[in-house]
Scaffold this motif. Structure first.
Motif: not given
Length: 268
Positions: A165-182
């Motif tokens: 979750i930490e990676c996802v939040e920071q990556a999106q803050h940096n502008g990356a497009y995040v796909i989450g598989i759960t």
């Protein structure tokens, strides 16, 4: 359970020896009390271990649950539809991002799923740099790579692994497009990721090795590679047909393999 029982038995023996060394030799009331007390403790420990084994599915019942889970890998139609619908909803967003790098991240099994799918991504996304990083490695050393031209694919069955979750939040803050598989629609990952992809798998009520969620996640990851692919439609469609063919053939493969595997196990 056997390992825990051995450790518990050793601990009781150790305590008994220490206590008995502090009292006179037999016959002595204190000595008899110590022996009786440790015997009761040992009985309670054995009862507790058997209780946990039964209700936690670590005995033959656990094996039955795992066998049922393995067989259900041949019935992933519901998961395939859920993945397809999620990627359709995110389709326009994916097209709007000019993806030049794909980073796949997760912890434990979710990390190994990324390693398993890496070559598939390299084939279908030849213009992209493909990296597979554990959540810990990504959060500590790889987040600077997650920019506006990066697609981050985060995998977590529970959807609540803190490092992921930490990676996802920071990556999106940096502008990356995040796909989450759960596999958890109410999870933090499903809520945070720009494109949540939920597997909708009914897992077994007891502990198993997670074969069903592994196969489901691997399918979702392969399907995501097809969604990100810049290759022409006929090529992508051919690979999609091949992927779905593998999915539908799993039931036959599992059924045909079971007697062979059981015979091999009996001969061990």
């Amino acid at each position: 359970a056997v390992w825990v029982d051995s450790c518990a038995d050793f601990s009781v023996d150790l305590v008994e020896s220490v206590l008995l060394s502090a009292v006179p030799a037999e016959p002595h009331p204190v000595r008899q009390s110590v022996v009786a007390t440790t015997a009761v403790i040992r009985f309670l420990m054995i009862f507790f271990i058997l209780f946990i084994s039964f209700f936690n599915g670590r005995s033959d019942m656990g094996n039955l649950h795992m066998m049922e889970e393995i067989k259900r890998q041949g019935h992933l139609k519901k998961t395939a539809e859920a993945v397809e619908n999620a990627l359709i909803q995110c389709g326009q967003d994916i097209k709007n991002h000019k993806i030049g790098r794909v980073i796949i991240t997760g912890s434990g099994d979710s990390y190994y799923i990324g390693l398993c799918a890496r070559l598939f991504f390299e084939e279908l996304c030849p213009t992209c740099s493909i990296e597979v990083l554990s959540s810990m490695e990504f959060s500590k050393y790889g987040l600077h790579k997650a920019d506006g031209k990066t697609a981050v694919i985060a995998i977590s069955i529970s959807g609540n692994v803190l490092r992921t979750i930490e990676c996802v939040e920071q990556a999106q803050h940096n502008g990356a497009y995040v796909i989450g598989i759960t596999n958890n629609r109410q999870s933090r990952l499903a809520q945070v990721a720009k494109c949540p992809v939920c597997l909708d798998l009914d897992t077994e009520p007891t502990w198993t090795c997670g074969t069903l969620t592994y196969t489901g996640s691997l399918y979702a990851l392969a399907r995501t590679a097809l969604a990100l692919s810049p290759l022409k439609s006929p090529v992508v469609q051919a690979r999609l047909d091949q992927l779905n063919s593998v999915l539908t053939s799993l039931e036959d493969v599992i059924r045909e393999s079971e007697p062979v595997c059981r015979a091999a196990a009996r001969n061990m």
